[in-house]
Design a protein around this motif. Structure first.
Motif, PDB file in Angstrom:
ATOM      1  N   ILE A 417      -0.719  -4.430  -5.241  1.00 34.03           N
ATOM      2  CA  ILE A 417      -0.270  -4.704  -3.822  1.00 34.03           C
ATOM      3  C   ILE A 417       0.690  -3.645  -3.426  1.00 34.03           C
ATOM      4  O   ILE A 417       0.537  -3.080  -2.037  1.00 34.03           O
ATOM      5  N   ASP A 418       1.223  -3.085  -4.198  1.00 32.38           N
ATOM      6  CA  ASP A 418       2.208  -1.919  -3.860  1.00 32.38           C
ATOM      7  C   ASP A 418       1.462  -0.648  -3.439  1.00 32.38           C
ATOM      8  O   ASP A 418       1.762  -0.047  -2.395  1.00 32.38           O
ATOM      9  N   ARG A 419       0.402  -0.494  -4.040  1.00 34.01           N
ATOM     10  CA  ARG A 419      -0.493   0.662  -3.731  1.00 34.01           C
ATOM     11  C   ARG A 419      -0.935   0.378  -2.338  1.00 34.01           C
ATOM     12  O   ARG A 419      -1.092   1.281  -1.428  1.00 34.01           O
ATOM     13  N   ARG A 420      -1.448  -0.801  -2.215  1.00 33.52           N
ATOM     14  CA  ARG A 420      -2.244  -1.144  -0.925  1.00 33.52           C
ATOM     15  C   ARG A 420      -1.187  -1.018   0.244  1.00 33.52           C
ATOM     16  O   ARG A 420      -1.612  -0.602   1.486  1.00 33.52           O
ATOM     17  N   MET A 421       0.060  -1.572   0.026  1.00 31.56           N
ATOM     18  CA  MET A 421       1.278  -1.309   1.041  1.00 31.56           C
ATOM     19  C   MET A 421       1.412  -0.097   1.539  1.00 31.56           C
ATOM     20  O   MET A 421       1.691   0.552   2.422  1.00 31.56           O
ATOM     21  N   LEU A 422       1.342   0.967   0.111  1.00 27.90           N
ATOM     22  CA  LEU A 422       1.631   2.416   0.679  1.00 27.90           C
ATOM     23  C   LEU A 422       0.722   3.261   1.402  1.00 27.90           C
ATOM     24  O   LEU A 422       0.575   3.951   2.440  1.00 27.90           O
ATOM     25  N   GLU A 423      -0.579   2.631   1.182  1.00 26.49           N
ATOM     26  CA  GLU A 423      -1.859   3.196   1.680  1.00 26.49           C
ATOM     27  C   GLU A 423      -1.761   2.761   3.516  1.00 26.49           C
ATOM     28  O   GLU A 423      -2.140   3.551   4.112  1.00 26.49           O
ATOM     29  N   SER A 424      -1.305   1.567   3.619  1.00 30.47           N
ATOM     30  CA  SER A 424      -1.356   0.977   4.790  1.00 30.47           C
ATOM     31  C   SER A 424      -0.190   1.906   5.685  1.00 30.47           C
ATOM     32  O   SER A 424      -0.363   2.130   6.914  1.00 30.47           O
ATOM     33  N   ILE A 425       0.975   2.017   4.799  1.00 30.82           N
ATOM     34  CA  ILE A 425       2.150   2.851   5.697  1.00 30.82           C
ATOM     35  C   ILE A 425       1.677   4.207   5.994  1.00 30.82           C
ATOM     36  O   ILE A 425       2.087   4.648   7.035  1.00 30.82           O
ATOM     37  N   GLN A 426       0.948   4.844   4.999  1.00 30.15           N
ATOM     38  CA  GLN A 426       0.608   6.147   5.234  1.00 30.15           C
ATOM     39  C   GLN A 426      -0.289   6.495   6.448  1.00 30.15           C
ATOM     40  O   GLN A 426      -0.633   7.260   7.192  1.00 30.15           O
ATOM     41  N   ALA A 427      -1.442   5.277   6.459  1.00 28.86           N
ATOM     42  CA  ALA A 427      -2.260   5.318   7.695  1.00 28.86           C
ATOM     43  C   ALA A 427      -1.671   5.310   9.009  1.00 28.86           C
ATOM     44  O   ALA A 427      -1.847   5.940   9.781  1.00 28.86           O
ATOM     45  N   ASP A 428      -0.500   4.551   8.977  1.00 28.34           N
ATOM     46  CA  ASP A 428       0.392   4.732  10.325  1.00 28.34           C
ATOM     47  C   ASP A 428       1.258   5.642  10.472  1.00 28.34           C
ATOM     48  O   ASP A 428       1.612   6.063  11.572  1.00 28.34           O
ATOM     49  N   GLY A 429       1.811   6.092   9.661  1.00 25.30           N
ATOM     50  CA  GLY A 429       2.534   7.379   9.756  1.00 25.30           C
ATOM     51  C   GLY A 429       3.936   7.335  10.163  1.00 25.30           C
ATOM     52  O   GLY A 429       4.765   8.140  10.262  1.00 25.30           O
TER      53      GLY A 429
END
Length: 441
Positions: A417-429
């Motif tokens: 879930i840490d990886r998926r959270m980082l991916e979502s943060i990077q998508a929003d910027g």
């Protein structure tokens, strides 16, 4: 004559509808005396002839002191076979463990297989199989778990023209565990590495398959003695295992199995709640001695909370455990209502809000309210690009529900879930000012 058993066949469905065409009975009884190989052969021959006449299939396990038998077939045929079994003087204290209509056969093609220690060395050969030690131990420790344990015997016999490796890769366990171990390595390590190397999105990687003993664990969790449940978790973890790897394969499916047991009226809602608490406690106890990663970079600010009013907190607890072991510092809260949640988001910068419903129940009735809670959380948040993650059984079984309630990410498992959270943060910027400054919060 056998002692009178618990339960009767009066309540086996005899309705002509498709669901009543097949029924299953699982029972346990005590052997009057130890049986020799010749005795077992005679027992098996009699059972096979009788079952063929009645279109019955199944398996009988003999552990030197008790019989555990699974019968499946037309209700009338099963009733006649059980009447014959009741009158067999080779056993006593017959106890019905489960009975009722069945959607399909689990032992199709087995007029009757015998599972017994040392059976593979007898003259029975292909008609008998050697049950794994863990099944024998599980039956002795928790006889009520017999239905979920006996079905595990099916994969022990690959097709005659099938290699052990092919059987393992197809998902069938073998007496020799080497192929099964190889399959696990391929699915959990090799394939994900290849996908990552070729640039496939992480979402394309499937979550680990549920451990077949998850149902057994659920049954142990609602028992009064919890020693067996914790022993099973420790056993599956292994001496040097990582408790995080138990989340998706074992603890999460066990939680869903608890909900299924409630749905089948096997246990109460209180039993389910208690079982979930025991799972969360086990994850905390077994994870206490697991090393925590040391991260050199700041991580997003995460607020983990059950949906206000949700009494089941397993998903929130597992997410918090995973992130903590990954080196993050999530903040766990238990807001009493939507206003409390809004105050938490307005008084502190939060990058990710992790909301969860029950890991055992689907909570369909909670979805309209959850959509309103998420909308209110976004309005209250200091972060205009707040990422909302939702978890719970409802989102495991239908990932589209997450988008319907306004969430950014539907979590099907705590794993990664840490990886998926980082991916979502990077998508929003946009991340918190403290993270942008490069300091851990």
């Amino acid at each position: 004559m056998l002692n009178e058993s618990r339960g009767s066949f009066d309540d086996i469905p005899r309705d002509p509808s498709p669901s009543a065409d097949l029924c299953t009975v699982v029972y346990r009884s005590r052997a009057v005396k130890p049986l020799s190989d010749l005795d077992l052969k005679s027992l098996l021959r009699t059972a096979q002839a009788r079952n063929q006449r009645e279109a019955i299939t199944g398996v009988v396990l003999y552990d030197s002191s008790h019989f555990f038998q699974w019968l499946e077939g037309p209700p009338a045929g099963v009733e006649r076979v059980m009447e014959s079994i009741r009158n067999d003087n080779r056993h006593r204290d017959l106890e019905i463990l489960t009975k009722g209509a069945a959607p399909q056969r689990r032992f199709d093609g087995w007029d009757m297989k015998l599972a017994a220690p040392g059976a593979s060395a007898t003259s029975l050969r292909s008609e008998a199989l050697e049950p794994p030690r863990d099944i024998i131990d599980g039956l002795r420790r928790q006889p009520a778990a017999a239905p979920s344990l006996l079905v595990k015997l099916v994969p022990l016999l690959p097709a005659d023209n099938e290699s052990p490796l092919s059987a393992s890769l197809a998902g069938r366990e073998l007496g020799n565990s080497a192929a099964a171990i190889l399959r696990t390595v391929i699915l959990d390590a090799v394939i994900p590495s290849l996908l990552d190397a070729h640039g496939f999105p992480p979402g394309r990687i499937e979550a680990p398959r549920a451990n077949p003993r998850a149902c057994e664990l659920a049954e142990l969790l609602i028992a009064s003695d919890q020693t067996a449940a914790l022993d099973l978790i420790r056993e599956l973890r292994g001496k040097d295992g990582d408790v995080e790897q138990l989340f998706a394969p074992l603890l999460e499916p066990a939680a869903r199995s608890l909900g299924d047991l409630w749905d089948e009226d096997v246990c109460s809602e209180f039993d389910v709640t208690l079982g979930l608490c025991r799972l969360q406690t086990a994850a905390r106890l077994l994870g206490a001695d697991s090393p925590r990663r040391i991260l050199r970079v700041a991580q997003p600010s995460v607020l983990i909370a059950p949906v206000p009013g949700e009494i089941h907190q397993l998903v929130a607890g597992l997410d918090s455990e995973w992130l903590w072991h990954a080196g993050w510092s999530p903040r766990s809260e238990f807001p009493a209502n939507e206003r409390d949640l809004g105050d938490m988001l307005s008084s502190n910068w939060v990058d990710i809000l992790d909301l969860s419903l029950s890991a055992a129940f689907r909570r369909e009735e909670s979805m309209p309210r959850l959509a309103g809670i998420i909308a209110g959380a976004r309005r209250a948040s200091r972060n205009p690009t707040l990422v909302v993650v939702v978890g719970g059984r409802a989102f495991v079984e239908d990932s589209a529900v997450g988008a319907e309630v306004g969430a950014d990410v539907s979590s099907r498992t705590t794993r990664d879930i840490d990886r998926r959270m980082l991916e979502s943060i990077q998508a929003d910027g946009i991340v918190s000012p403290i993270v942008r400054a490069g300091r851990v919060q």
